[in-house]
Design an enzyme around this catalytic site. Sequence first.
Site, PDB file in Angstrom:
ATOM      1  CG  HIS A  95      -0.345  -0.296   2.521  1.00 28.70           C
ATOM      2  ND1 HIS A  95       0.706   0.427   3.039  1.00 28.70           N
ATOM      3  CD2 HIS A  95      -0.620  -1.267   3.435  1.00 28.70           C
ATOM      4  CE1 HIS A  95       1.027  -0.071   4.216  1.00 28.70           C
ATOM      5  NE2 HIS A  95       0.250  -1.123   4.476  1.00 28.70           N
TER       6      HIS A  95
HETATM    7  P1  TYD Z   1      -2.294  -3.659   7.283  1.00 29.18           P
HETATM    8  O1  TYD Z   1      -2.185  -2.206   6.962  1.00 29.18           O
HETATM    9  O2  TYD Z   1      -2.833  -4.546   6.218  1.00 29.18           O
HETATM   10  O3  TYD Z   1      -0.895  -4.212   7.736  1.00 29.18           O
HETATM   11  P2  TYD Z   1       0.496  -4.258   6.911  1.00 29.18           P
HETATM   12  O4  TYD Z   1       0.605  -2.993   6.159  1.00 29.18           O
HETATM   13  O5  TYD Z   1       1.509  -4.375   7.954  1.00 29.18           O
HETATM   14  O6  TYD Z   1       0.499  -5.447   6.047  1.00 29.18           O
HETATM   15  O7  TYD Z   1      -3.154  -3.791   8.608  1.00 29.18           O
HETATM   16  C1  TYD Z   1      -3.698  -5.005   9.061  1.00 29.18           C
HETATM   17  C2  TYD Z   1      -5.009  -4.713   9.782  1.00 29.18           C
HETATM   18  O8  TYD Z   1      -4.765  -3.920  10.939  1.00 29.18           O
HETATM   19  C3  TYD Z   1      -5.990  -3.943   8.930  1.00 29.18           C
HETATM   20  O9  TYD Z   1      -7.285  -4.452   9.196  1.00 29.18           O
HETATM   21  C4  TYD Z   1      -5.915  -2.531   9.444  1.00 29.18           C
HETATM   22  C5  TYD Z   1      -5.517  -2.711  10.894  1.00 29.18           C
HETATM   23  N1  TYD Z   1      -4.677  -1.609  11.410  1.00 29.18           N
HETATM   24  C6  TYD Z   1      -5.192  -0.736  12.357  1.00 29.18           C
HETATM   25  O10 TYD Z   1      -6.357  -0.835  12.766  1.00 29.18           O
HETATM   26  N2  TYD Z   1      -4.387   0.268  12.838  1.00 29.18           N
HETATM   27  C7  TYD Z   1      -3.112   0.419  12.415  1.00 29.18           C
HETATM   28  O11 TYD Z   1      -2.400   1.359  12.889  1.00 29.18           O
HETATM   29  C8  TYD Z   1      -2.587  -0.483  11.424  1.00 29.18           C
HETATM   30  C9  TYD Z   1      -1.180  -0.340  10.918  1.00 29.18           C
HETATM   31  C10 TYD Z   1      -3.411  -1.492  10.959  1.00 29.18           C
END
Ligand code: TYD
Length: 141
Positions: free
Chosen positions: A51
Amino acid sequence: MIEDCKLIAFPQKGDERGHLVIIEGNQDIPFEIKRVFYIYGSDKDVIRGRHANYHSEFVLINVSGTSKVKVDDGTTQKIFNLDRPHIGIYLPKLVWKDMYDFSEDSVLLCLASEHYDAGEYIRDYDKYLTVMKEEENAQTS
Ligand code: TYD
């Protein structure tokens, strides 16, 4: 843009008792820290991230173990190894990032400039490329 993704070495104050690494917002990194999260327990073949963010800047540090971060600005890609607890990578806003190749003991600490807002994440790569084209056009017009 990709050249703004930089490794930062943080101050260390280790002594015979062990290591201590210091990261102060707006001093050792270029933003005030509003959010901290960490990622661990990801298998070696997992790719996380995938992302970009409209607003958030990040610093990523493998405080334990190792991982890799591939950054992409829509034109150029670069791979960074995170393999030391006092070295982080600074990621400005609007950089596409993949985190992968996690070691079993990897704990990837993430410092963010913004509180969590799902709406400021771009999770579709084609959409990201469109956003970057629009940014480029806005800058050249
Ligand atoms: P995600 O952004 O997909 O993690 P990564 O980028 O590390 O692969 O996040 C995983 C899940 O956690 C998603 O449902 C969003 C949630 N999340 C939060 O609620 N708060 C946060 O600060 C982060 C980073 C993720």
